[in-house]
Design a protein around this motif. Structure first.
Motif, short mmCIF file in Angstrom:
data_model
loop_
_atom_site.label_atom_id
_atom_site.label_comp_id
_atom_site.label_asym_id
_atom_site.label_seq_id
_atom_site.Cartn_x
_atom_site.Cartn_y
_atom_site.Cartn_z
N LYS A 154 -3.73 8.89 12.34
CA LYS A 154 -3.66 7.28 12.78
C LYS A 154 -3.59 7.19 14.31
O LYS A 154 -2.09 8.36 14.86
N ASN A 155 -3.36 6.29 14.68
CA ASN A 155 -2.68 5.68 16.41
C ASN A 155 -1.14 5.73 15.69
O ASN A 155 -1.20 4.91 14.90
N ARG A 156 -0.40 6.19 16.58
CA ARG A 156 0.82 5.78 16.36
C ARG A 156 1.94 4.58 16.47
O ARG A 156 2.20 4.19 15.59
N PHE A 157 1.75 4.07 17.19
CA PHE A 157 1.82 2.41 17.57
C PHE A 157 1.87 1.50 16.38
O PHE A 157 2.12 1.49 14.98
N ASP A 158 -0.11 2.55 15.88
CA ASP A 158 0.36 1.26 14.23
C ASP A 158 0.60 2.06 13.55
O ASP A 158 0.64 1.41 11.93
N LEU A 159 0.90 3.31 13.72
CA LEU A 159 1.42 3.77 11.19
C LEU A 159 2.56 3.48 12.04
O LEU A 159 2.35 2.90 10.36
N LEU A 160 3.48 3.69 12.91
CA LEU A 160 4.73 2.32 12.86
C LEU A 160 4.75 1.52 12.02
O LEU A 160 5.93 1.53 11.85
N GLU A 161 4.26 0.65 12.80
CA GLU A 161 3.50 -0.89 11.98
C GLU A 161 3.09 -0.96 10.77
O GLU A 161 3.97 -2.10 10.17
N GLU A 162 2.61 -0.10 10.43
CA GLU A 162 2.08 -0.26 9.29
C GLU A 162 3.40 0.72 8.25
O GLU A 162 3.67 -0.64 7.29
N LEU A 163 3.85 1.62 8.67
CA LEU A 163 5.44 1.86 8.07
C LEU A 163 6.17 0.47 7.49
O LEU A 163 7.13 0.19 6.60
#
Ligand code: G4P
Length: 536
Positions: A154-163
């Motif tokens: 996943k896009n790394r920013f999206d992934l951090l947001e999801e986490l």
């Protein structure tokens, strides 16, 4: 009991070099692979694949004997202790199979911190959520390893947001990836400002590291190309603006989780994380008890049982109780107080788990886990001390997810069945509830496999035959209320759904989320708890 002088100094040194932690993840995210890489760094194993061979096959759901056999092997790897740069690291293994999730939750009560592995392609998965809930309850410090960067994630920013949104914890990137999948070029260490270039490799120490103090340096372009150099500069500017430097106190309080990106199978980004781990991860922490806080550095020994492992081999009926040392020094052949039974016990053959072999241990320090042979004296949460009377608290049990009625198939063996089910539930294999106002015995488990284990063990070990009748419940909630009359009225009125747990605490068994929410709304004077304390 620790005496003064050099013994005390040695004792303090031993505590301060210990880090006791667990790696947690949703199955398949890479826990076993990461464990193996850490053991390679610690010199505890010599070859890749050594841990894998002990792994419970995740997909063999129907063959519980095979799973138990492998669990038997995995007793030796339940705790893996290794030295790394002067630290003694105790890595507590947690079962990968979801049906043994309760085992994992309990193991989390014995660690001081965790490393959470996330699959960069799948992001947050169901088991990740549950495990993080347990960590949040205990404010356990968490380091996140985002794995499989060599795959198109996943896009790394999206992934951090999801986490952050799903796991309800603030994150703090320590490294930053340059692309993912085929385009993955490596990670930039935001802290020491170095670039680590990705090479697919399984060797421990051949990462290509370049110091890049100034991101405008042409070296960056040379290493990753114009487009990716520009992208990294933009990303880092954004991250620096948002996060700033990591405050270790926030991590230790479980408020902020440092994040690393890497690829466990390629041994990429692992050592970087391990080096940070030994710097910031907590040494044995203070522990809450029913009476007072126990500090790791206290002179007198104390510890508690967090897991009991039974041997299914009829030739070796021994059980092993896993004890975490919380304070003082544990010594072999010394009498300690078993607080619940109010009796003194000693252990002739306690053992420790060093590099996959079991060794008799003479002494153990806070943070260590000791295996004690048990003939049925222990249950989860039991506390051992040098005489003081207290229980370690913060050891939760969780609502089971599958409920079945236990039916006795042989009335001549009623006593054996009673004894067997008491002991198995003491071990934490399952939870036992008795129907309110009736005599129905209800067994609650996290996974279907446990029912097979119970049936088999009751017959093999206690000679009692039983079967199970499926019940339509989906959750158990423990009930409390300042108004005892209201609580009793509720239990009487809802008799079909009311039960008592083993300690006599009232429980509501809900058929569905809808019923549960309705009861919660209709009974504002009653609190519905989804977890229960072992030592109240
Ligand atoms: P688990 O303990 O969390 O269940 O996961 P495990 O380490 O077994 O890893 C699950 C699968 O993911 C394994 O593949 C493993 O090789 C792979 N894996 C682990 N780390 C990485 C990574 O960084 N990148 C990629 N691409 N894959 C990774 P498998 O096919 O299930 O097993 P095996 O045949 O490799 O043994």
């Amino acid at each position: 009991m620790i005496k003064v002088g050099t013994e005390k100094m040695k004792y303090e040194k031993e505590i301060n070099r210990r880090k006791t932690f667990a790696i947690i993840s949703h199955p398949d995210a890479g826990k076993t692979t990461l464990t193996e890489k850490l053991l390679l760094f610690g010199g505890a194993i010599q070859t890749a694949g050594a841990v894998k061979s002990n792994k419970i096959k995740k997909h063999a759901t129907s063959d519980f004997m095979e799973i138990e056999r492998q669990r038997g092997i995995s007793v030796a790897t339940s705790v893996m202790s290794f030295e790394y740069k002067g630290n003694l690291i105790n890595l507590l293994d947690t079962p990968g199979h979801k049906d043994f999730a309760e085992d994992t939750y309990r193991t989390l009560t014995a660690v001081d911190s965790v490393i959470l592995v996330i699959d960069s392609v799948n992001g947050v998965e169901p088991q990740t959520r549950r495990l993080m809930e347990v960590c949040s309850m205990r404010a356990t410090p968490v380091i996140v390893f985002i794995n499989k960067m060599d795959r198109d994630g996943k896009n790394r920013f999206d992934l951090l947001e999801e986490l952050e949104a799903e796991l309800k914890i603030s994150l703090h990137p320590m490294t930053w990836p340059i692309n993912s999948g085929k385009e993955f070029k490596g990670v930039y260490n935001l802290h020491d400002k170095s670039l680590r270039l990705f090479t697919a490799s399984t060797k421990a120490d051949d990462e290509d590291v370049v110091a890049i103090a100034d991101l405008s340096s042409p070296v960056l372009q040379k290493k990753v190309g114009d487009r990716d150099a520009d992208l990294l500069r933009e990303d880092v500017e954004l991250i620096d603006g948002v996060y700033g430097p990591l405050n270790p106190a926030d991590y230790l309080e479980g408020k902020i989780a440092p994040v690393f990106f890497g690829s466990a199978v390629n041994n990429f980004g692992v050592q970087e994380m391990l080096d940070t781990f030994i710097q910031i991860a907590p040494t044995p922490r203070d522990r809450a008890t029913s009476v007072r806080k126990v500090q790791a550095g206290e002179d007198k020994f104390s510890g508690f049982i967090f897991k009991i492992h039974a041997n299914l081999d009829p030739k070796h009926r021994d059980r092993i109780a896993f004890m975490r040392v919380c304070s003082g020094k544990f010594e072999r052949n010394t009498y300690y107080k078993h607080v619940r039974l109010e009796k003194d016990v000693r252990f002739a053959n306690p053992y420790t788990f060093l590099a996959r072999s079991k060794d008799i241990v003479e002494d153990a320090y806070p943070g260590d886990v000791v295996g004690l042979f048990d003939t049925g004296n222990f249950k989860i949460g039991d506390t051992l001390t040098e005489g003081e009377k207290f229980y370690f608290t913060g050891i939760p049990t969780f609502s089971p997810e599958i409920f079945k009625e236990l039916v006795n198939k042989d009335p001549m063996k009623t006593k054996q069945l009673e004894k067997g089910i008491q002991q198995l539930t003491d071990e934490g294999v399952a939870q036992l509830f008795s129907q309110f106002g009736g005599n129905k015995k209800i067994i609650g488990c996290v996974g279907d496999l446990q029912f097979e284990v119970i049936q088999y063990r009751l017959l093999q070990e206690y000679g009692a035959a039983c079967e199970f009748r499926t019940l339509p419940f989906y959750k158990a909630c423990w009930l409390t209320s300042p108004d005892k009359n209201k609580l009793n009225d509720f239990l009487r009125f809802k008799q079909q759904n009311a039960a008592e747990d083993k300690d006599g605490s009232p429980v509501y068994l809900a058929q569905s989320e809808w019923f549960l929410n309705t009861e919660i709304t209709n009974n504002p004077d009653i609190t519905f708890h989804f977890t229960n304390e072992v030592n109240k």
